[in-house]
Design a protein around this motif. Structure first.
Motif, mmCIF file in Angstrom:
data_model
loop_
_atom_site.group_PDB
_atom_site.id
_atom_site.type_symbol
_atom_site.label_atom_id
_atom_site.label_comp_id
_atom_site.label_asym_id
_atom_site.label_seq_id
_atom_site.Cartn_x
_atom_site.Cartn_y
_atom_site.Cartn_z
ATOM 1 N N GLN A 262 0.942 -1.085 0.050
ATOM 2 C CA GLN A 262 -0.045 0.140 0.023
ATOM 3 C C GLN A 262 0.988 1.218 -0.020
ATOM 4 O O GLN A 262 1.677 1.365 1.081
ATOM 5 C CB GLN A 262 -0.816 0.128 1.354
ATOM 6 C CG GLN A 262 -1.898 -1.102 1.114
ATOM 7 C CD GLN A 262 -1.889 -1.911 2.426
ATOM 8 O OE1 GLN A 262 -1.459 -1.645 3.504
ATOM 9 N NE2 GLN A 262 -2.584 -3.040 2.279
ATOM 10 N N SER B 113 1.290 5.431 -0.225
ATOM 11 C CA SER B 113 0.659 6.408 0.086
ATOM 12 C C SER B 113 0.665 7.506 -1.329
ATOM 13 O O SER B 113 1.629 7.337 -2.095
ATOM 14 C CB SER B 113 1.220 7.293 1.298
ATOM 15 O OG SER B 113 2.531 7.886 0.942
ATOM 16 N N GLU C 68 -7.500 0.771 -5.147
ATOM 17 C CA GLU C 68 -8.295 0.562 -4.042
ATOM 18 C C GLU C 68 -7.566 1.529 -3.024
ATOM 19 O O GLU C 68 -6.341 1.688 -2.827
ATOM 20 C CB GLU C 68 -8.256 -0.760 -3.530
ATOM 21 C CG GLU C 68 -8.906 -0.865 -2.096
ATOM 22 C CD GLU C 68 -8.967 -2.521 -1.667
ATOM 23 O OE1 GLU C 68 -9.782 -2.967 -1.322
ATOM 24 O OE2 GLU C 68 -7.608 -3.117 -1.611
ATOM 25 N N ALA C 69 -8.262 2.344 -2.236
ATOM 26 C CA ALA C 69 -7.683 3.193 -0.856
ATOM 27 C C ALA C 69 -8.131 2.446 0.265
ATOM 28 O O ALA C 69 -9.013 1.973 0.573
ATOM 29 C CB ALA C 69 -8.536 4.400 -0.894
ATOM 30 N N ILE C 70 -6.896 2.377 1.016
ATOM 31 C CA ILE C 70 -6.775 1.651 2.147
ATOM 32 C C ILE C 70 -6.653 2.684 3.279
ATOM 33 O O ILE C 70 -5.541 3.574 3.318
ATOM 34 C CB ILE C 70 -5.778 0.680 2.363
ATOM 35 C CG1 ILE C 70 -6.107 -0.667 1.372
ATOM 36 C CG2 ILE C 70 -5.752 0.195 3.835
ATOM 37 C CD1 ILE C 70 -5.236 -0.413 0.116
ATOM 38 N N ARG C 71 -7.556 2.949 4.150
ATOM 39 C CA ARG C 71 -7.556 4.124 5.248
ATOM 40 C C ARG C 71 -6.825 3.520 6.408
ATOM 41 O O ARG C 71 -6.515 2.242 6.742
ATOM 42 C CB ARG C 71 -8.892 4.326 5.758
ATOM 43 C CG ARG C 71 -9.739 5.064 4.470
ATOM 44 C CD ARG C 71 -10.928 5.750 5.135
ATOM 45 N NE ARG C 71 -11.569 6.482 4.135
ATOM 46 C CZ ARG C 71 -11.464 7.675 3.502
ATOM 47 N NH1 ARG C 71 -10.705 8.579 4.283
ATOM 48 N NH2 ARG C 71 -12.211 8.261 2.676
ATOM 49 N N GLY C 72 -6.278 4.439 7.493
ATOM 50 C CA GLY C 72 -5.666 4.217 8.610
ATOM 51 C C GLY C 72 -4.176 4.041 8.549
ATOM 52 O O GLY C 72 -3.505 4.353 7.495
ATOM 53 N N GLY D 35 -0.578 2.901 7.959
ATOM 54 C CA GLY D 35 -0.153 2.001 7.000
ATOM 55 C C GLY D 35 -1.018 1.962 5.870
ATOM 56 O O GLY D 35 -0.708 1.055 4.914
ATOM 57 N N GLY D 36 -1.692 2.746 5.853
ATOM 58 C CA GLY D 36 -2.657 2.604 4.675
ATOM 59 C C GLY D 36 -2.108 3.182 3.338
ATOM 60 O O GLY D 36 -1.047 3.641 3.480
ATOM 61 N N GLY D 37 -2.945 3.381 2.355
ATOM 62 C CA GLY D 37 -2.577 3.936 1.088
ATOM 63 C C GLY D 37 -3.204 3.483 -0.175
ATOM 64 O O GLY D 37 -4.519 3.278 0.049
ATOM 65 N N TYR D 38 -2.598 3.413 -1.113
ATOM 66 C CA TYR D 38 -3.538 2.862 -2.346
ATOM 67 C C TYR D 38 -2.790 1.495 -2.924
ATOM 68 O O TYR D 38 -1.586 1.401 -2.727
ATOM 69 C CB TYR D 38 -3.376 4.144 -3.329
ATOM 70 C CG TYR D 38 -4.105 5.131 -3.141
ATOM 71 C CD1 TYR D 38 -5.430 5.372 -3.473
ATOM 72 C CD2 TYR D 38 -3.485 6.304 -2.378
ATOM 73 C CE1 TYR D 38 -6.160 6.369 -2.983
ATOM 74 C CE2 TYR D 38 -4.124 7.330 -1.996
ATOM 75 C CZ TYR D 38 -5.517 7.648 -2.298
ATOM 76 O OH TYR D 38 -6.102 8.568 -1.947
ATOM 77 N N SER D 39 -3.582 1.018 -3.580
ATOM 78 C CA SER D 39 -2.948 -0.230 -4.476
ATOM 79 C C SER D 39 -3.686 -0.636 -5.531
ATOM 80 O O SER D 39 -4.906 -0.208 -5.676
ATOM 81 C CB SER D 39 -3.236 -1.479 -3.442
ATOM 82 O OG SER D 39 -4.648 -2.000 -3.128
#
Length: 145
Positions: A24, A26, A55-59, A61-65
């Motif tokens: 993921q 940022s 896909e956006a992953i919040r929190g 260690g999140g980010g985009y994949s």
């Protein structure tokens, strides 16, 4: 062919994310690597999320994949999200269109558009990643000295 800034940002983001499929990343990391505006990149990434390619992953260690298939998604697929290319010529008559030369010009321009579309639709994200790995960047050339 010149691409709009948003299109270039989208291509860079997709390539970066697809090159690291289990990570993921940022938007700040992508923006820094490509020296692009984080604000503009965020807007582009939102569009790519809406189109189902990212896909956006919040929190923490999140980010985009990247969630598309790198062997199937083409440059044309991404470009068409942000630009109109190879669109049929408008029905608006331009000066000179009714001459043989004007008609010949429209025909040639239509062929160029068709070739551009065909080429862009034949180059996948996977192919672009392979090309970029074979092409040393400025940073690589500097480190080789």
């Amino acid at each position: 062919m010149n691409l709009k800034m948003a299109t270039r940002h989208a291509l860079f983001a997709i390539l970066e994310l697809a090159d690291h499929p289990r990570a993921q990343i940022s938007s700040a990391q992508i923006a820094e690597k490509y020296a692009i505006s984080p604000n503009h990149l965020s807007k582009v990434l939102r569009t790519l999320v809406c189109k189902g390619l990212v896909e956006a992953i919040r929190g923490a260690g999140g980010g985009y994949s990247f969630v598309g298939n790198a062997k199937r998604v083409t440059l044309l697929d991404i470009i068409l999200i942000f630009e109109e290319i190879g669109t049929p010529p408008s029905h608006k008559q331009e000066p000179g269109d009714d001459t043989a030369e004007g008609q010949a010009l429209r025909m040639v321009m239509g062929e160029i558009d068709a070739i551009s579309r065909a080429t862009l639709s034949s180059i996948t994200i996977d192919t672009m990643l392979k090309i970029s790995r074979r092409t040393p960047g400025i940073g690589s050339a500097v480190h080789a000295l």
